[in-house]
Design an enzyme around this catalytic site. Structure first.
Site, short mmCIF file in Angstrom:
data_model
loop_
_atom_site.label_atom_id
_atom_site.label_comp_id
_atom_site.label_asym_id
_atom_site.label_seq_id
_atom_site.Cartn_x
_atom_site.Cartn_y
_atom_site.Cartn_z
N ARG A 186 0.83 -1.22 0.00
CA ARG A 186 0.00 0.00 0.00
C ARG A 186 0.86 1.26 0.00
O ARG A 186 0.57 2.21 -0.73
CB ARG A 186 -0.96 0.00 1.20
CG ARG A 186 -2.06 -1.04 1.07
CD ARG A 186 -2.90 -1.13 2.33
NE ARG A 186 -2.04 -1.53 3.43
CZ ARG A 186 -2.30 -1.33 4.71
NH1 ARG A 186 -3.39 -0.71 5.09
NH2 ARG A 186 -1.46 -1.74 5.64
N ASN B 141 -6.11 -3.16 2.12
CA ASN B 141 -5.99 -4.59 2.37
C ASN B 141 -7.38 -5.20 2.51
O ASN B 141 -8.30 -4.55 3.02
CB ASN B 141 -5.21 -4.86 3.66
CG ASN B 141 -3.73 -4.66 3.51
OD1 ASN B 141 -3.20 -4.55 2.40
ND2 ASN B 141 -3.03 -4.58 4.63
#
EC number: 3.6.1.7
Length: 90
Positions: free
Chosen positions: A20, A38
């Site tokens: 990320r 996620n």
């Protein structure tokens, strides 16, 4: 220039490896908008918007991540929206 928006689901070693953070860094540097987060099953989900060839550069950059291992990804085109920036969702 034509803008597109893609919903992408990444599978592989994509959580706990800076995915990320890397996605946000690359997307922002390329001027893309959207978000990344996620998922409970270990996958990572992303919506990204911009020119198709620039989105391809984002994905290429993710594939070069030292610890990131993308085994597969599903991508679909979705409607473009008005937004600014690329962010991480929790």
């Amino acid at each position: 220039m034509k803008r597109v928006r893609k919903h992408i689901r990444f599978r592989g070693r994509v959580q706990g490896v800076g995915f990320r953070y890397t996605a946000c860094y690359i997307a922002r540097s390329l001027g893309l908008t959207g978000w990344v987060r996620n998922l409970w099953d270990g996958d990572v989900e992303m919506e990204v918007q911009g020119q198709p060839e620039v989105i391809d550069r984002l994905i290429a950059g993710l594939n070069q991540g030292r610890f990131i291992q993308i085994e597969s990804m599903d991508s679909e085109d979705i409607p473009v929206v008005e937004e600014s920036g690329f962010r991480e969702l929790y």
